[in-house]
Design a protein around this motif. Structure first.
Motif, PDB file in Angstrom:
ATOM      1  N   ALA A 162      43.000  47.451  39.479  1.00 20.35           N
ATOM      2  CA  ALA A 162      43.967  48.506  39.794  1.00 20.35           C
ATOM      3  C   ALA A 162      45.348  47.916  40.018  1.00 20.35           C
ATOM      4  O   ALA A 162      46.361  48.479  39.589  1.00 20.35           O
ATOM      5  N   THR A 163      45.412  46.777  40.697  1.00 19.42           N
ATOM      6  CA  THR A 163      46.684  46.101  40.924  1.00 19.42           C
ATOM      7  C   THR A 163      47.314  45.682  39.601  1.00 19.42           C
ATOM      8  O   THR A 163      48.520  45.858  39.384  1.00 19.42           O
ATOM      9  N   ARG A 221      46.840  46.957  36.629  1.00 18.48           N
ATOM     10  CA  ARG A 221      47.301  48.124  35.888  1.00 18.48           C
ATOM     11  C   ARG A 221      48.599  48.670  36.466  1.00 18.48           C
ATOM     12  O   ARG A 221      49.539  48.988  35.729  1.00 18.48           O
ATOM     13  N   ALA A 222      48.671  48.771  37.797  1.00 18.92           N
ATOM     14  CA  ALA A 222      49.870  49.306  38.443  1.00 18.92           C
ATOM     15  C   ALA A 222      51.066  48.382  38.254  1.00 18.92           C
ATOM     16  O   ALA A 222      52.194  48.849  38.015  1.00 18.92           O
ATOM     17  N   SER A 223      50.827  47.089  38.322  1.00 17.23           N
ATOM     18  CA  SER A 223      51.911  46.122  38.236  1.00 17.23           C
ATOM     19  C   SER A 223      52.511  46.029  36.843  1.00 17.23           C
ATOM     20  O   SER A 223      53.648  45.575  36.686  1.00 17.23           O
ATOM     21  N   THR A 224      51.763  46.444  35.844  1.00 21.45           N
ATOM     22  CA  THR A 224      52.231  46.326  34.453  1.00 21.45           C
ATOM     23  C   THR A 224      52.531  47.679  33.829  1.00 21.45           C
ATOM     24  O   THR A 224      52.828  47.749  32.628  1.00 21.45           O
ATOM     25  N   ARG A 225      52.469  48.753  34.614  1.00 19.97           N
ATOM     26  CA  ARG A 225      52.640  50.096  34.048  1.00 19.97           C
ATOM     27  C   ARG A 225      54.002  50.258  33.369  1.00 19.97           C
ATOM     28  O   ARG A 225      54.108  50.812  32.273  1.00 19.97           O
ATOM     29  N   SER A 226      55.058  49.783  34.008  1.00 21.78           N
ATOM     30  CA  SER A 226      56.400  49.935  33.451  1.00 21.78           C
ATOM     31  C   SER A 226      56.535  49.187  32.128  1.00 21.78           C
ATOM     32  O   SER A 226      57.098  49.715  31.149  1.00 21.78           O
ATOM     33  N   THR A 263      53.402  44.336  44.219  1.00 23.74           N
ATOM     34  CA  THR A 263      52.204  45.094  44.575  1.00 23.74           C
ATOM     35  C   THR A 263      51.310  44.264  45.490  1.00 23.74           C
ATOM     36  O   THR A 263      51.143  43.067  45.307  1.00 23.74           O
TER      37      THR A 263
END
Length: 222
Positions: A14-15, A17-22, A5
């Motif tokens: 936001a980064t 959260r997005a990077s750890t969503r999986s 990301t």
């Protein structure tokens, strides 16, 4: 695990959260959590999770005590978030008055606790573990709070871990927390380290859930 990301164009919160969503989804949909949320476990089955949380939060809050003097870490020390007193009260209700002598951490929990202490040699490592647990409990943890009330009649004693009465508005608190992530004095390399350690924190949680699942047959609801 490499981070792909863009760490510059978006706010760091936001980064992160997005990077750890999986990884977050993997934890939420583990075999143990699926069984718990699917009403397949007895109260004793939930208690096994609460016991592990006691050891995990004891470790995080021990580190919080030392981070109070850290230039960056102190920004993420919130007395109103402390879970250990609530977990102690829940242990007395769920396990009994001799709970201190009878509860034990799972091997996966012991590894998790070691990682918390090792990573927290740096404030960013502490924040990674702090963020993973507390923001998850303020949000998704409320599903378990409702489950305890609906399935087991547990509202106050035994479920106080999920009561965050001291933070006021939960959405407003989360916004304040994310603003601190966005303004923490970390460069791109530091932020990558925080993301990587947050991924490790999620994997620690997955490992605990996996070990809990190995013993689920003992706690199957009728």
């Amino acid at each position: 695990m490499p981070v792909t990301t863009d760490l510059v164009s978006a706010p760091f919160s936001a980064t992160l959260r997005a990077s750890t969503r999986s990884a977050h989804e993997r934890a939420n949909h583990s075999g143990y959590m699926n069984a718990l949320l699917g009403n397949e476990l007895t109260l004793a089955g939930y208690t096994q999770l609460a016991i592990q949380y006691y050891f995990i939060y004891r470790a995080i809050e021990q580190v919080s005590d030392t981070m109070a003097a850290d230039d960056t870490g102190h920004e993420f020390v919130f007395d109103e978030l402390r879970r250990l007193p609530k977990l102690e009260a829940d242990m007395a209700f769920l396990v009994g008055p001799d709970w201190r002598e009878t509860i034990r951490p799972l091997p996966a929990t012991e590894s998790y606790v070691r990682r918390i202490h090792e990573a927290s040699a740096w404030a960013g490592g502490y924040v990674a573990h702090h963020y993973t647990r507390y923001l998850g409990d303020i949000a998704g943890g409320q599903i378990i709070r409702r489950l305890l009330a609906t399935n087991y009649g547990i509202v106050d004693k035994g479920a106080s871990f999920y009561h965050f009465d001291g933070i006021g508005s939960a959405p407003a608190f989360r916004d304040r927390y994310r603003a601190k992530l966005d303004t923490a004095p970390w460069n791109e390399t530091d932020r990558t380290r925080v993301v990587d350690e947050t991924l490790t924190a999620f994997e620690c949680n997955v490992a605990v859930f996996a070990e809990l699942a190995e013993d689920m047959h003992r706690y199957q609801a009728a």
